[in-house]
Write a protein that holds these residues in place. Structure first.
Motif, PDB file in Angstrom:
ATOM      1  N   TRP A 193       0.799  -1.220   0.000  1.00 52.07           N
ATOM      2  CA  TRP A 193       0.000   0.000   0.000  1.00 52.07           C
ATOM      3  C   TRP A 193       0.836   1.275   0.000  1.00 52.07           C
ATOM      4  N   TRP A 194       2.075   1.192   0.504  1.00 50.92           N
ATOM      5  CA  TRP A 194       2.921   2.392   0.605  1.00 50.92           C
ATOM      6  C   TRP A 194       3.850   2.559  -0.603  1.00 50.92           C
ATOM      7  N   GLN A 195       3.764   1.694  -1.588  1.00 45.95           N
ATOM      8  CA  GLN A 195       4.692   1.735  -2.719  1.00 45.95           C
ATOM      9  C   GLN A 195       4.016   2.277  -3.979  1.00 45.95           C
TER      10      GLN A 195
ATOM     11  N   ALA B 115       1.700  11.421   1.861  1.00 42.74           N
ATOM     12  CA  ALA B 115       1.626  10.784   3.173  1.00 42.74           C
ATOM     13  C   ALA B 115       2.943  10.108   3.543  1.00 42.74           C
ATOM     14  N   ASP B 116       3.220  10.099   4.827  1.00 44.87           N
ATOM     15  CA  ASP B 116       4.397   9.435   5.388  1.00 44.87           C
ATOM     16  C   ASP B 116       3.974   8.055   5.877  1.00 44.87           C
ATOM     17  N   ALA B 117       4.453   7.014   5.216  1.00 42.45           N
ATOM     18  CA  ALA B 117       4.063   5.645   5.560  1.00 42.45           C
ATOM     19  C   ALA B 117       4.436   5.302   6.998  1.00 42.45           C
ATOM     20  N   ASP B 118       5.562   5.830   7.475  1.00 48.75           N
ATOM     21  CA  ASP B 118       5.983   5.546   8.852  1.00 48.75           C
ATOM     22  C   ASP B 118       5.001   6.129   9.864  1.00 48.75           C
ATOM     23  N   LYS B 119       4.472   7.308   9.577  1.00 46.51           N
ATOM     24  CA  LYS B 119       3.484   7.912  10.475  1.00 46.51           C
ATOM     25  C   LYS B 119       2.199   7.090  10.490  1.00 46.51           C
ATOM     26  N   VAL B 120       1.818   6.559   9.326  1.00 46.17           N
ATOM     27  CA  VAL B 120       0.625   5.714   9.263  1.00 46.17           C
ATOM     28  C   VAL B 120       0.840   4.445  10.082  1.00 46.17           C
ATOM     29  N   ARG B 121       1.990   3.805   9.887  1.00 44.89           N
ATOM     30  CA  ARG B 121       2.280   2.562  10.617  1.00 44.89           C
ATOM     31  C   ARG B 121       2.312   2.791  12.129  1.00 44.89           C
ATOM     32  N   SER B 122       2.909   3.902  12.544  1.00 45.54           N
ATOM     33  CA  SER B 122       3.050   4.152  13.979  1.00 45.54           C
ATOM     34  C   SER B 122       1.713   4.359  14.664  1.00 45.54           C
TER      35      SER B 122
ATOM     36  N   LYS C  98      -1.771  -3.834  12.784  1.00 45.11           N
ATOM     37  CA  LYS C  98      -3.031  -3.943  12.064  1.00 45.11           C
ATOM     38  C   LYS C  98      -2.748  -4.117  10.575  1.00 45.11           C
ATOM     39  N   LYS C  99      -3.654  -4.785   9.902  1.00 43.51           N
ATOM     40  CA  LYS C  99      -3.463  -5.059   8.484  1.00 43.51           C
ATOM     41  C   LYS C  99      -4.062  -3.934   7.652  1.00 43.51           C
ATOM     42  N   ILE C 100      -3.174  -3.122   7.081  1.00 45.17           N
ATOM     43  CA  ILE C 100      -3.606  -2.016   6.230  1.00 45.17           C
ATOM     44  C   ILE C 100      -3.659  -2.501   4.782  1.00 45.17           C
ATOM     45  N   LYS C 101      -4.781  -2.278   4.148  1.00 46.55           N
ATOM     46  CA  LYS C 101      -4.944  -2.723   2.762  1.00 46.55           C
ATOM     47  C   LYS C 101      -4.741  -1.593   1.769  1.00 46.55           C
TER      48      LYS C 101
ATOM     49  N   TYR D  24      -0.479  13.348   8.880  1.00 46.90           N
ATOM     50  CA  TYR D  24       0.236  12.191   8.343  1.00 46.90           C
ATOM     51  C   TYR D  24       1.108  12.534   7.135  1.00 46.90           C
ATOM     52  N   LEU D  25       1.283  13.826   6.866  1.00 51.42           N
ATOM     53  CA  LEU D  25       2.091  14.223   5.718  1.00 51.42           C
ATOM     54  C   LEU D  25       3.578  14.073   6.016  1.00 51.42           C
ATOM     55  N   LEU D  26       4.357  13.887   4.958  1.00 50.05           N
ATOM     56  CA  LEU D  26       5.808  13.891   5.083  1.00 50.05           C
ATOM     57  C   LEU D  26       6.264  15.249   5.604  1.00 50.05           C
ATOM     58  N   ASP D  27       7.308  15.240   6.418  1.00 51.31           N
ATOM     59  CA  ASP D  27       7.812  16.498   6.966  1.00 51.31           C
ATOM     60  C   ASP D  27       8.215  17.470   5.863  1.00 51.31           C
ATOM     61  N   LYS D  28       8.775  16.936   4.790  1.00 52.47           N
ATOM     62  CA  LYS D  28       9.221  17.819   3.706  1.00 52.47           C
ATOM     63  C   LYS D  28       8.042  18.537   3.043  1.00 52.47           C
ATOM     64  N   CYS D  29       6.868  17.904   3.069  1.00 49.31           N
ATOM     65  CA  CYS D  29       5.689  18.524   2.466  1.00 49.31           C
ATOM     66  C   CYS D  29       5.156  19.663   3.325  1.00 49.31           C
ATOM     67  N   LEU D  30       5.429  19.611   4.610  1.00 47.63           N
ATOM     68  CA  LEU D  30       4.961  20.652   5.519  1.00 47.63           C
ATOM     69  C   LEU D  30       5.719  21.957   5.330  1.00 47.63           C
ATOM     70  N   THR D  31       6.880  21.896   4.664  1.00 47.77           N
ATOM     71  CA  THR D  31       7.676  23.103   4.425  1.00 47.77           C
ATOM     72  C   THR D  31       7.758  23.452   2.936  1.00 47.77           C
ATOM     73  N   CYS D  32       6.850  22.914   2.144  1.00 45.85           N
ATOM     74  CA  CYS D  32       6.878  23.146   0.689  1.00 45.85           C
ATOM     75  C   CYS D  32       6.351  24.534   0.353  1.00 45.85           C
ATOM     76  N   ARG D  33       7.153  25.318  -0.336  1.00 44.16           N
ATOM     77  CA  ARG D  33       6.762  26.678  -0.724  1.00 44.16           C
ATOM     78  C   ARG D  33       6.138  26.725  -2.121  1.00 44.16           C
ATOM     79  N   HIS D  34       6.277  25.636  -2.878  1.00 43.92           N
ATOM     80  CA  HIS D  34       5.769  25.622  -4.253  1.00 43.92           C
ATOM     81  C   HIS D  34       5.021  24.315  -4.520  1.00 43.92           C
ATOM     82  N   PRO D  35       3.801  24.187  -4.004  1.00 39.78           N
ATOM     83  CA  PRO D  35       3.024  22.963  -4.231  1.00 39.78           C
ATOM     84  C   PRO D  35       2.512  22.833  -5.659  1.00 39.78           C
TER      85      PRO D  35
END
Length: 325
Positions: free
Chosen positions: A33-35, A113-120, A125-128, A153-164
């Motif tokens: 699911w994270w790939q 999304a940050d897969a590690d944040k989702v897992r933590s 649990k089985k995420i599909k 649950y966003l990646l840290d780098k996305c939280l500082t994005c100036r040009h989305p």
């Protein structure tokens, strides 16, 4: 299938069927699911492989160099997020890409999304499946649907994005998205935390980080700013770093690479995200960006393919860093 995935697939299909391009770079789903790695599509019949989901984070721009060198496609279509698009300008600025050899499909992005944040937050649990629904992240877990705020649950780098939104594109896939509030306030926060430490503590901090480095070169290989035809670290003569696990060589590698991309790094954060050792490489890159802004004036790489980076041109008023009297 999300409406955004449908739009991506339709854009790719139209471009291939009309022979506007002979291949398309985008993202596809793999086994887990994270790939959602980079996909290479050559036939309209294969566009159903393309996706746009919470994990379409990989930067596809570096793959253009391989296609340019192979010279097997006259024109390639490529989907790019805001951060990816600055990589297009980076290659154009370095004369490593011809603009008329690519068709750029811009995809405005509110963050991945940050897969590690989702897992933590969903351990044991089985995420599909994980999808976006507006400002929510929808997680199909243990046969149930869980909805959580996507922002958490966003990646840290996305939280500082100036040009989305893509800074260069030939076709925009959908409407632009707003820049996240407070980005400028936290952009250099990690750098400033390290700067507050004493010199000895900073040295200990970085040696501790780089002690984990296995010199896999993943940071270099994913970075469009690292686009030399022959990398100095691949040379046999002269040899810049040895093959043994030696801290001096490891520091040599990271310091040289950091200065090679100084003024050219456009903050996509892929080097840090992809590092298997979890080294905070973005702190090093942003430290140089912060210093360059202070010494040479504010500059953002990858916004204009025609300008010159601060360290790529000389001006008489540039600070020398020593007493010139």
């Amino acid at each position: 299938m999300s409406e955004y995935t449908k739009k991506v697939q339709q854009i790719a299909k139209d471009a291939l069927e009309k022979q506007e391009v002979t291949a398309v770079l985008g993202w596809r789903k793999k086994d887990f699911w994270w790939q959602s790695p980079v996909a290479f599509i050559e036939s309209p019949d294969d566009v159903e492989q393309l996706v746009w989901d919470p994990f379409s984070v990989y930067n596809p721009v570096k793959f253009l160099l391989d296609l340019e060198e192979d010279n097997c496609h006259e024109k390639v279509g490529i989907f790019v997020k805001g951060c990816d698009s600055r990589g297009i300008n980076r290659l154009l600025q370095d004369r490593r890409l011809e603009r008329d050899s690519v068709v750029v499909f811009g995809v405005p992005c509110s963050g991945k999304a940050d897969a590690d944040k989702v897992r933590s937050n969903f351990p044991s649990k089985k995420i599909k499946e994980v999808t976006f629904d507006g400002e929510e992240l929808v997680i199909n877990v243990d046969g149930k649907e869980e909805r959580v705020p996507a922002e958490e649950y966003l990646l840290d780098k996305c939280l500082t994005c100036r040009h989305p939104n893509p800074v260069v594109h030939d076709k925009l896939a959908w409407e632009e998205v707003p820049v996240r509030d407070g980005v400028d306030e936290i952009r250099f926060s990690r750098v400033e935390n390290v700067e507050k430490q004493e010199l000895e503590d900073r040295y200990e901090y970085w040696t501790r980080q780089f002690d984990r480095c296995i010199r896999c070169f993943a940071c270099r290989n994913t970075c469009p700013a690292c686009n030399c035809r022959t990398c100095v670290f691949d040379q046999a003569e002269p040899r810049w770093i040895g093959k043994a696990s030696d801290m001096a060589d490891t520091l040599n590698y990271h310091i040289i690479r950091a200065f090679h991309v100084a003024g050219r790094c456009y903050e996509c954060g892929e080097c840090e995200r992809i590092c298997p050792a979890g080294i905070p490489l973005q702190e090093l890159n942003r430290k140089l960006i912060k210093d360059l802004d202070e010494f040479f004036g504010e500059y953002e790489a990858g916004l204009d393919p025609e300008d010159n980076p601060p360290l790529g041109t000389y001006r008489g008023e540039d600070p020398a860093g020593f007493d010139e009297s």
